[in-house]
Scaffold this motif. Sequence first.
Motif, PDB file in Angstrom:
ATOM      1  N   LYS A 520      -5.806  -0.497  -0.975  1.00 58.54           N
ATOM      2  CA  LYS A 520      -6.111  -1.123  -2.273  1.00 58.54           C
ATOM      3  C   LYS A 520      -7.641  -1.628  -2.635  1.00 58.54           C
ATOM      4  N   LEU A 530      -2.625   2.049  -3.126  1.00 55.78           N
ATOM      5  CA  LEU A 530      -2.736   1.806  -4.664  1.00 55.78           C
ATOM      6  C   LEU A 530      -1.683   2.098  -5.438  1.00 55.78           C
ATOM      7  N   ASN A 662      -6.292   3.484 -12.230  1.00 57.00           N
ATOM      8  CA  ASN A 662      -6.013   3.755 -10.774  1.00 57.00           C
ATOM      9  C   ASN A 662      -6.949   4.435  -9.651  1.00 57.00           C
TER      10      ASN A 662
END
Length: 788
Positions: A520, A530, A662
């Motif tokens: 992340k 993620l 994302n």
Amino acid sequence: MEKKSPRIGIFVCECGGNIGDVVDVKSVVDTVKSWPDVAVAKYHKYLCSKPAQELILDSVKKENLDRVVVASCTPRMHLATFQAVLERAGLNPFMLEFVNIREQDSWVHGPHRSAEATRKAISLIRGGYERSQQLEAMQTISEKGSREILIVGGGIAGITAALELGYLGYKVHLVERKPSIGGNMAKLTKVFPTLDCAQCILTPRMAEVGRNPNVALYTYSEVQEVSGRPGNYDVKVFMKPRGVDVQKCRSCGVCAKVCPVSCPDEFNEGLSQRKAAYIEFPQAVPSAYTIDFETCTKCGKCEQLCPAKAVSLTDKGFTVDLHVGGIIMATGYQLYDAKKLETYGYGNYKDVITMMDLERLVSATGPTGGYIKRADGSDVKKIGIVLCAGSRDKNYIPYCSRICCMYALKQAFVLKKMLGIDVTIYYTDIRATGKGYEDLYWRDEEAGVSFIRGKVAEVYKDSSNGKLVAVAEDTITGETTEEQFDMIALATPMVPPAGLKELAEKMKVPLGEDGFITEKHPKLDPVDSLVTGIFACGCALSPKDVRDTVSDGLGASAKAALFLKSDYVTTSPEKAFVISDLCNGCGGCMPICPVNAISMQNGKAKVDAFQCTGCGACIPVCPQEAIDFKNATAKQIIASLRGVLEEKQPGEVRVVAFVDKNVGYTGMDFLGLDRTNYPENVRIIPVPTTAILGLKHLLYAFAYGADGILIVEGTQEIDEKFTKKRIIDLGKELAKYGVENMRVRYSYVPLPVYKKAAELFSMFTDRIKKFGPLTEEKRNAIKEKLSA
């Protein structure tokens, strides 16, 4: 009742020069102060510091702010930091708008201060300011979840995580694809820099895992399917046909003694033979045999003679269903195929081996009982070790595996000091950057290990004596050397294990450019993937040594435990939702949802926030425009567009890039980290996924001043199922408004090829500049139709 005007606070960060050296932050603040409803505007050298956080907190209270705009770095780094500040100040955390002027401005338009970068910063903040006026207070949603945890991979990382979680009382399911846990570490002889016995460190922990009542072992198994959502994952694990009942097996070895079939032993890197009925290594956990059905002739001797009646040659395997709250990926690594390094002769010359081969030869339980022998059985008196064999090389593997220097130093010391073998190490540079690492280098030098600074160009066999010859340039003396050796060991790079890509796709976990799992955030969230609820550790993330791998295992277990600390798990409210007053119950949204998160209740559609994955595919298909996305509503996105396009100059060409929040956005951050330049006229608008985009979003972009629109998606599933198909239809719709097809471009940019985005930005901008701005007549026509 008259609507109350918002009170907005805007806070801009200099980031110690990361932003301030390129953007004139004082000028930015002077500009934003004049905007309506801005109650306070300030800047600070480090906005994430404690004094600056207190500054924001005090401003919220004293100025009665009801929304805050923070302009600093990527929200991937400090969104939670500033949301916590708002909560402490008594303000809903979702009343924060985060503007990225570092990765998307100063870092890609630096390194020197420029009016363009400052102007872009103002433009981006204007987008955040406009959007902030549309923010709504929200609360996280909770539901009962499983407190059980799946760990994929039984190496030292997975073992460490399993033990920690087991001690904390969590039920752990540890899945390992080989017959025993232990991973690559089980093959090692000693560990650097202390030269401790690897087995002495590892095997007690393996045994602990085997007897921990909270850890269920699933060896010789693979994850087959993963479905569900964070806190409630449904996992199917396939137990491969082992042919031996682990509970009944007494490890007596009768099956191996009577087995007539021999085949290469993978544990010994194929340097010895094993039977089709075998146990991986003496300390295996579980301590049970396995039938290799790929080589087994099913003669039946093992089944007939097994005293415990544990053998079944009709075993077909079976599936286990698990329900877990979180998943830890501890999938480890494999070594690069040395056969691809043709110049080194691996595969052609039997005495050219890998460093893992050497580990097994040095091991007392290895194929030679710890004696280093050539393929013809003669003693090895002189050995060469070739570092960076296939790594740090764009033709093979571009990155450094970090551990090769140290395990070469470790083996060199063992070979020279303990076995009396002369050792020469060929190196590009020695990386010994850990506690006690440099000491081992000096111990090697004192022991008489030779070092040649230069990359080996070729290995060939001297036909006169059968010796191997390493050809290299000594970059210190400038001379070309040709030294003869009895054996040459190649330090090949660590690469992602086979099957990781397929497994990651099942879990929707993105991989990086190097093929390992993407964290992340490399600094602040190094073991979070993620995907919420899925963590990663050890060499699943990148090449690591044992110490760092264990640290990762501890970190991942701590994060998983924190995530599942109570019987209830929470999810973000940032999901699709139905505007009940607009819904006519047509049900057109239901078949498009890939996870069946939409149901009909009382004649209206309803979205299950926990089941919803946030793909947004349902939004543009609703004919009533009755579905929207919380914290990315149509009003909020349109406000962002209005803001970033408001200061556009006459004749200027401006491009809007809708990027999924994302994977795609992570790629944009990586461009900033790389300091990759792209045109400053590009304005990035993050969206949950590009599947939410409909004709309305594109029309408003053009109406407010966009001359070109890029749509960048980083998730393969969204690309293939939704966005790619819709863009074709959107192009046809735009033509009805007089907008040329070439003004809109869609591109799938997964994380491994994020650099493609910068090229895309540049090429598309050049194309739009040549084509020219969209005419005011067309913009006005679009505005008229939108207002109608």
